[in-house]
Design a protein around this motif. Structure first.
Motif, short mmCIF file in Angstrom:
data_model
loop_
_atom_site.label_atom_id
_atom_site.label_comp_id
_atom_site.label_asym_id
_atom_site.label_seq_id
_atom_site.Cartn_x
_atom_site.Cartn_y
_atom_site.Cartn_z
N SER A 87 -12.49 -7.19 -8.47
CA SER A 87 -12.13 -8.61 -8.45
C SER A 87 -11.02 -8.92 -9.45
O SER A 87 -11.07 -8.50 -10.59
CB SER A 87 -13.34 -9.48 -8.80
N LYS A 88 -10.05 -9.68 -8.99
CA LYS A 88 -8.98 -10.13 -9.87
C LYS A 88 -9.46 -11.24 -10.79
O LYS A 88 -8.96 -11.41 -11.90
CB LYS A 88 -7.79 -10.60 -9.04
N SER A 89 -10.46 -11.99 -10.35
CA SER A 89 -11.01 -13.08 -11.17
C SER A 89 -12.54 -13.06 -11.09
O SER A 89 -13.11 -12.51 -10.16
CB SER A 89 -10.47 -14.43 -10.71
N VAL A 90 -13.15 -13.68 -12.10
CA VAL A 90 -14.61 -13.72 -12.20
C VAL A 90 -15.00 -15.11 -12.69
O VAL A 90 -14.31 -15.70 -13.53
CB VAL A 90 -15.12 -12.64 -13.20
N ASP A 91 -16.10 -15.62 -12.18
CA ASP A 91 -16.64 -16.90 -12.62
C ASP A 91 -16.85 -16.87 -14.14
O ASP A 91 -17.27 -15.85 -14.69
CB ASP A 91 -17.98 -17.15 -11.90
N THR A 92 -16.57 -17.97 -14.81
CA THR A 92 -16.62 -17.98 -16.28
C THR A 92 -18.01 -17.72 -16.83
O THR A 92 -18.14 -17.05 -17.86
CB THR A 92 -16.08 -19.31 -16.86
N ASP A 93 -19.05 -18.24 -16.20
CA ASP A 93 -20.41 -17.95 -16.68
C ASP A 93 -20.71 -16.46 -16.60
O ASP A 93 -21.29 -15.88 -17.52
CB ASP A 93 -21.47 -18.72 -15.87
N LEU A 94 -20.30 -15.85 -15.51
CA LEU A 94 -20.50 -14.42 -15.34
C LEU A 94 -19.63 -13.63 -16.34
O LEU A 94 -20.10 -12.66 -16.94
CB LEU A 94 -20.16 -14.02 -13.91
N LEU A 95 -18.40 -14.07 -16.55
CA LEU A 95 -17.53 -13.40 -17.51
C LEU A 95 -18.11 -13.47 -18.92
O LEU A 95 -18.04 -12.49 -19.67
CB LEU A 95 -16.12 -14.00 -17.48
N LEU A 96 -18.71 -14.59 -19.26
CA LEU A 96 -19.36 -14.73 -20.57
C LEU A 96 -20.49 -13.72 -20.72
O LEU A 96 -20.65 -13.10 -21.77
CB LEU A 96 -19.88 -16.16 -20.75
N ARG A 97 -21.25 -13.49 -19.67
CA ARG A 97 -22.33 -12.48 -19.71
C ARG A 97 -21.75 -11.09 -19.90
O ARG A 97 -22.28 -10.28 -20.65
CB ARG A 97 -23.20 -12.57 -18.47
N TRP A 98 -20.64 -10.79 -19.21
CA TRP A 98 -19.97 -9.50 -19.39
C TRP A 98 -19.51 -9.34 -20.83
O TRP A 98 -19.61 -8.27 -21.42
CB TRP A 98 -18.78 -9.37 -18.44
N CYS A 99 -18.97 -10.41 -21.41
CA CYS A 99 -18.51 -10.37 -22.81
C CYS A 99 -19.65 -9.98 -23.73
O CYS A 99 -19.48 -9.16 -24.65
CB CYS A 99 -17.96 -11.73 -23.24
N LYS A 100 -20.80 -10.56 -23.51
CA LYS A 100 -21.97 -10.27 -24.36
C LYS A 100 -22.44 -8.83 -24.16
O LYS A 100 -22.72 -8.12 -25.12
CB LYS A 100 -23.10 -11.24 -24.05
N LEU A 101 -22.53 -8.42 -22.91
CA LEU A 101 -23.00 -7.07 -22.60
C LEU A 101 -22.07 -6.00 -23.17
O LEU A 101 -22.51 -5.03 -23.78
CB LEU A 101 -23.13 -6.88 -21.09
N LEU A 102 -20.77 -6.22 -23.00
CA LEU A 102 -19.78 -5.20 -23.38
C LEU A 102 -19.21 -5.41 -24.78
O LEU A 102 -18.36 -4.63 -25.22
CB LEU A 102 -18.64 -5.18 -22.35
#
Length: 142
Positions: free
Chosen positions: A43-58
């Motif tokens: 995906s070229k873009s990701v929903d911001t709530d989901l991106l925030l979860r990725w930020c926390k995980l990674l």
């Protein structure tokens, strides 16, 4: 690193590889299946709530990629900056220049790709700020 074109899925996948996180852990953390995770990588873009979860995980701030893009490619207008202040959302007084942005700009100047005047005009970086960066760059290279 260029911030003009951001493919967030590629950055997420690269960080997963760097951190060596198992797909099972990712699926459990996001409460999604493997197909969903693989779709994110493309995906070229990701929903911001989901991106925030990725930020926390990674343990990585992917939003800074977008902030860097805004600083470099959509600098704020110098005309009447205070007219657009909102009382309902936060207003950020200063641009935050990451080390990557500083290096990117210094590299463009040192390579002759851009002059200092062009950088100041193109990216709306104050002249004194740019000179400070260049001076620090000279100090570290000596």
């Amino acid at each position: 690193m260029l911030y003009k074109e951001i493919h967030i899925g590629k950055f997420i996948k690269e960080r997963v590889i760097e951190k060596e996180i198992a797909i099972e852990r990712i699926c459990n953390f996001l409460n999604k299946d493997e197909d969903f995770v693989e779709a994110i990588y493309t995906s070229k873009s990701v929903d911001t709530d989901l991106l925030l979860r990725w930020c926390k995980l990674l343990e990585y701030d992917f939003f800074r990629l977008y902030s860097s893009h805004l600083i470099l490619y959509a600098p704020p207008s110098a005309v009447n900056k205070n007219a657009n202040k909102s009382e309902k959302i936060p207003y950020f007084r200063k641009n935050i220049y990451t080390q990557e942005i500083k290096e990117f700009i210094i590299k463009r100047i040192l390579s002759g790709e851009m002059t200092q005047s062009e950088v100041i005009r193109e990216y709306s970086i104050p002249k004194s700020t740019l000179h400070r960066w260049l001076q620090k760059s000279d100090d570290t290279n000596e």
